[in-house]
Scaffold this active site. Structure first.
Site, PDB file in Angstrom:
ATOM      1  N   LYS A  54       0.871  -1.188   0.000  1.00 33.04           N
ATOM      2  CA  LYS A  54       0.000   0.000   0.000  1.00 33.04           C
ATOM      3  C   LYS A  54       0.898   1.225   0.000  1.00 33.04           C
ATOM      4  O   LYS A  54       2.021   1.176   0.508  1.00 33.04           O
ATOM      5  CB  LYS A  54      -0.879   0.020   1.254  1.00 33.04           C
ATOM      6  N   ASP A 106      -7.018   4.208  -4.533  1.00 28.87           N
ATOM      7  CA  ASP A 106      -7.675   4.084  -3.221  1.00 28.87           C
ATOM      8  C   ASP A 106      -8.289   5.470  -2.978  1.00 28.87           C
ATOM      9  O   ASP A 106      -8.514   6.215  -3.946  1.00 28.87           O
ATOM     10  CB  ASP A 106      -6.669   3.671  -2.121  1.00 28.87           C
TER      11      ASP A 106
HETATM   12  P1  NDP Z   1     -12.898   7.785  -2.930  1.00 30.75           P
HETATM   13  O1  NDP Z   1     -11.814   8.750  -2.747  1.00 30.75           O
HETATM   14  O2  NDP Z   1     -13.460   7.537  -4.275  1.00 30.75           O
HETATM   15  O3  NDP Z   1     -14.117   8.117  -1.960  1.00 30.75           O
HETATM   16  C1  NDP Z   1     -13.930   8.195  -0.593  1.00 30.75           C
HETATM   17  C2  NDP Z   1     -15.261   8.555   0.050  1.00 30.75           C
HETATM   18  O4  NDP Z   1     -15.148   8.386   1.459  1.00 30.75           O
HETATM   19  C3  NDP Z   1     -15.652   9.997  -0.178  1.00 30.75           C
HETATM   20  O5  NDP Z   1     -17.047  10.110  -0.178  1.00 30.75           O
HETATM   21  C4  NDP Z   1     -15.024  10.688   1.032  1.00 30.75           C
HETATM   22  O6  NDP Z   1     -15.628  11.910   1.391  1.00 30.75           O
HETATM   23  C5  NDP Z   1     -15.261   9.660   2.109  1.00 30.75           C
HETATM   24  N1  NDP Z   1     -14.224   9.803   3.127  1.00 30.75           N
HETATM   25  C6  NDP Z   1     -12.890   9.682   2.953  1.00 30.75           C
HETATM   26  N2  NDP Z   1     -12.224   9.932   4.090  1.00 30.75           N
HETATM   27  C7  NDP Z   1     -13.184  10.216   4.993  1.00 30.75           C
HETATM   28  C8  NDP Z   1     -13.134  10.560   6.361  1.00 30.75           C
HETATM   29  N3  NDP Z   1     -11.969  10.659   7.021  1.00 30.75           N
HETATM   30  N4  NDP Z   1     -14.313  10.760   6.993  1.00 30.75           N
HETATM   31  C9  NDP Z   1     -15.498  10.660   6.329  1.00 30.75           C
HETATM   32  N5  NDP Z   1     -15.596  10.348   5.030  1.00 30.75           N
HETATM   33  C10 NDP Z   1     -14.458  10.127   4.373  1.00 30.75           C
HETATM   34  O7  NDP Z   1     -12.328   6.409  -2.311  1.00 30.75           O
HETATM   35  P2  NDP Z   1     -12.835   4.916  -2.534  1.00 30.75           P
HETATM   36  O8  NDP Z   1     -14.302   4.884  -2.747  1.00 30.75           O
HETATM   37  O9  NDP Z   1     -11.947   4.287  -3.531  1.00 30.75           O
HETATM   38  O10 NDP Z   1     -12.464   4.252  -1.125  1.00 30.75           O
HETATM   39  C11 NDP Z   1     -13.395   4.163  -0.059  1.00 30.75           C
HETATM   40  C12 NDP Z   1     -12.977   3.061   0.890  1.00 30.75           C
HETATM   41  O11 NDP Z   1     -12.921   1.821   0.182  1.00 30.75           O
HETATM   42  C13 NDP Z   1     -11.579   3.226   1.518  1.00 30.75           C
HETATM   43  O12 NDP Z   1     -11.611   2.655   2.818  1.00 30.75           O
HETATM   44  C14 NDP Z   1     -10.687   2.365   0.614  1.00 30.75           C
HETATM   45  O13 NDP Z   1      -9.530   1.938   1.286  1.00 30.75           O
HETATM   46  C15 NDP Z   1     -11.638   1.216   0.349  1.00 30.75           C
HETATM   47  N6  NDP Z   1     -11.362   0.397  -0.821  1.00 30.75           N
HETATM   48  C16 NDP Z   1     -11.230   0.939  -2.064  1.00 30.75           C
HETATM   49  C17 NDP Z   1     -11.003   0.131  -3.155  1.00 30.75           C
HETATM   50  C18 NDP Z   1     -10.948   0.662  -4.543  1.00 30.75           C
HETATM   51  O14 NDP Z   1     -10.835  -0.142  -5.472  1.00 30.75           O
HETATM   52  N7  NDP Z   1     -11.045   1.962  -4.763  1.00 30.75           N
HETATM   53  C19 NDP Z   1     -10.811  -1.321  -3.009  1.00 30.75           C
HETATM   54  C20 NDP Z   1     -11.046  -1.808  -1.664  1.00 30.75           C
HETATM   55  C21 NDP Z   1     -11.283  -0.965  -0.620  1.00 30.75           C
HETATM   56  P3  NDP Z   1     -14.822  13.287   1.163  1.00 30.75           P
HETATM   57  O15 NDP Z   1     -14.900  13.519  -0.319  1.00 30.75           O
HETATM   58  O16 NDP Z   1     -15.540  14.293   1.968  1.00 30.75           O
HETATM   59  O17 NDP Z   1     -13.412  13.057   1.634  1.00 30.75           O
HETATM   60  O1  2IT Z   2      -7.879  -1.627  -0.699  1.00 32.67           O
HETATM   61  C1  2IT Z   2      -7.831  -2.128  -1.844  1.00 32.67           C
HETATM   62  O2  2IT Z   2      -7.976  -3.340  -2.021  1.00 32.67           O
HETATM   63  C2  2IT Z   2      -7.627  -1.227  -2.982  1.00 32.67           C
HETATM   64  N1  2IT Z   2      -7.556  -0.019  -2.793  1.00 32.67           N
HETATM   65  C3  2IT Z   2      -7.467  -1.786  -4.359  1.00 32.67           C
HETATM   66  C4  2IT Z   2      -6.058  -2.263  -4.588  1.00 32.67           C
HETATM   67  C5  2IT Z   2      -5.742  -2.708  -5.985  1.00 32.67           C
HETATM   68  O3  2IT Z   2      -4.561  -3.007  -6.189  1.00 32.67           O
HETATM   69  O4  2IT Z   2      -6.612  -2.776  -6.852  1.00 32.67           O
END
Ligand code: NDP
Ligand code: 2IT
Length: 447
Positions: A126, A166
């Site tokens: 990561k 992420d």
């Molecule tokens: P994005 O940046 O697309 O979206 C993040 C969302 O979460 C936004 O709505 C943001 O709001 C909110 N958010 C972020 N930080 C905070 C905080 N401290 N408090 C409240 N709200 C918060 O990210 P993703 O959708 O990609 O990721 C979301 C989650 O999913 C994370 O935990 C990530 O690790 C996990 N994840 C992502 C994957 C991927 O493929 N993208 C894969 C597996 C897990 P704001 O805009 O106000 O910050």
């Molecule tokens: O938390 C996760 O699994 C991710 N942000 C996706 C990682 C990836 O390599 O697709």
């Protein structure tokens, strides 16, 4: 047993005492995996878990960049290469002001187990930076990504370490990072995933995490002869994962009534249907606006400032925003309102105590390392397509994603079924993830 786990945690705390999120992630694994290890001669006394909590390599670096006013800014970049026993390091990059060593080590540690569960040959890593993309111009984002890659490129490669997105890193950032890597290396390779479709990306990768989280919820509900069809669902977040979790839940007949961001949440009693979700996607991905603007367009909905969605009534909760966004008080409220299923789209969104509340109530609860693994699994499928120099159809990738989510669900049952039939998905995911990595580590010697 308790004292063995405590002794192990004491040792981990000596080196990582101030890294609270990392310790939280390790504690959850230790509580379920140590009782398993001590029953197995092949693992017992080999300090395998102790080796797993130490990153193989952790890199930090300076990221200087120039903002639109001409001022020189400095951020800190990171890449944690946690474990490469079963494949090259693989995991996302997070750009968020809260990024630090503890957050990235917890994410890298979770990633090792998650990637192992996907059935694909990927180790765990990561990275990211304490950079805040909010309010930055596209040019500022590009200059930051270029400076970030000017150091990261030495440490990654299609057979070494393959980053992806992420929080704060989506298609736009992956494009700038890929362009910088290609220029520095003079190589067109699958070094990043989440790429655009015309330059090596995979269909379904943008959707995969959210879709997979809902497929996993569906599998859990099926064990109780139930399904998500007709259920009321709370989603937190409004980014990549939240958007596609909302889309898939709606397609399968559920009514999603909330989405959120760090300012608060919107509640729409009529449900966030496909048309409303299109509005959210345009608002968040193109206009880069805030979720509260939803109520200007749909005035019958309400915006609740500074709160998370967990006070609303639901059958199913899908936390898709960030770590520790759902605490014990939230868990108790959800349970009191009749919630029967929680499938984590985010990484470690539920606190340790909240998970324990869900377990005590014997509801269906899936930890992110199982239920959100569809994202990295589809990254693995993107890597396969890049190596084959081929593109699979949307249907092919979606079918493979469904199969992987179902296989992960089965692994959780294999290692997580209690005597009374209750499935402890936390124990199941942790042990199943551990076994594959531990076996590879033991085969490869003390390295
Ligand atoms: P994005 O940046 O697309 O979206 C993040 C969302 O979460 C936004 O709505 C943001 O709001 C909110 N958010 C972020 N930080 C905070 C905080 N401290 N408090 C409240 N709200 C918060 O990210 P993703 O959708 O990609 O990721 C979301 C989650 O999913 C994370 O935990 C990530 O690790 C996990 N994840 C992502 C994957 C991927 O493929 N993208 C894969 C597996 C897990 P704001 O805009 O106000 O910050
Ligand atoms: O938390 C996760 O699994 C991710 N942000 C996706 C990682 C990836 O390599 O697709």
């Amino acid at each position: 047993m308790k004292s063995i786990i405590e002794g192990f945690m004491e040792e981990v705390k000596v080196r990582n005492g101030h890294e609270t999120e990392f310790l939280q992630a390790v504690q959850e694994v230790a509580e379920t995996v140590i009782p398993y290890i001590i029953t197995k001669d092949i693992y017992y006394g080999k300090n395998v878990l102790l080796r797993m909590v130490e990153p193989e390599r952790a890199i930090t670096f300076r990221v200087p960049w120039i903002d639109d006013t001409g001022e020189i800014r400095v951020n800190r970049g990171y890449r944690i290469q946690m474990n490469s026993a079963i494949g090259p390091y693989k995991g996302g990059l997070r750009f968020h002001p809260t990024v630090n060593m503890s957050i990235l080590k917890f994410l890298a540690f979770e990633q090792v187990f998650k990637n192992s569960l996907t059935t694909l040959p990927m180790g765990g890593g990561k990275g990211g930076a304490d950079f805040d993309p909010k309010g930055k111009s596209d040019n500022e984002i590009m200059r930051f990504c270029q400076s970030f890659m000017a150091e990261l490129y030495r440490h990654i490669g299609p057979n070494t370490d393959i980053p992806a997105g992420d929080i704060g890193v989506g298609g736009r950032e992956i494009g700038f990072l890929y362009g910088a890597y290609k220029k520095l290396r003079n190589e067109f390779t699958g070094v990043l995933t989440g790429k655009g479709m015309s330059w090596g990306g995979s269909l379904i990768r943008p959707e995969a995490t959210g879709y997979g989280t809902v497929y996993f919820a569906e599998s859990m509900l099926n064990t109780r002869d139930d399904s998500i069809n007709g259920k009321t669902v709370l989603v937190s977040g409004s980014g990549n994962v939240a958007q596609y979790a909302t889309e898939k839940a709606t397609q399968l007949g559920a009514k999603v009534v909330t989405m959120s961001d760090s300012s608060g949440y919107i509640f729409d009693a009529d449900g966030i249907d496909a048309e409303k979700l299109d509005f959210v996607m345009d608002l968040k991905n193109i206009k880069r606006g805030r979720i509260k603007e939803y109520i200007k367009k749909y005035p019958s909905a309400k915006f609740v400032e500074g709160k998370t969605p967990w006070n609303e009534k639901c059958d199913v909760a899908l936390p898709c925003a960030t770590q520790n966004e759902l605490d014990s008080e939230d868990a108790k409220t959800l349970l009191a309102h009749g919630c029967i299923c929680v499938s984590e789209g985010a990484n470690m969104p539920s606190t340790h105590q909240a998970i324990s509340d869900f377990h005590k109530a014997k509801i269906l609860f899936a930890p992110g390392k199982a239920s959100n693994a569809g994202g990295v699994a589809t990254s693995g499928l993107e890597m396969s397509q890049n190596s084959l120099r081929m593109n699979w159809t949307r249907e092919e990738v979606d079918n493979k994603l469904k199969q992987i989510m179902s296989d992960i669900h089965n692994s959780c049952i294999q290692y997580g079924k209690d005597e009374d039939g209750y499935i402890d998905y936390v124990r199941g995911a942790n042990i199943a993830g551990f076994v594959k990595v531990a076996d590879a580590m033991l085969a490869q010697g003390v390295v």
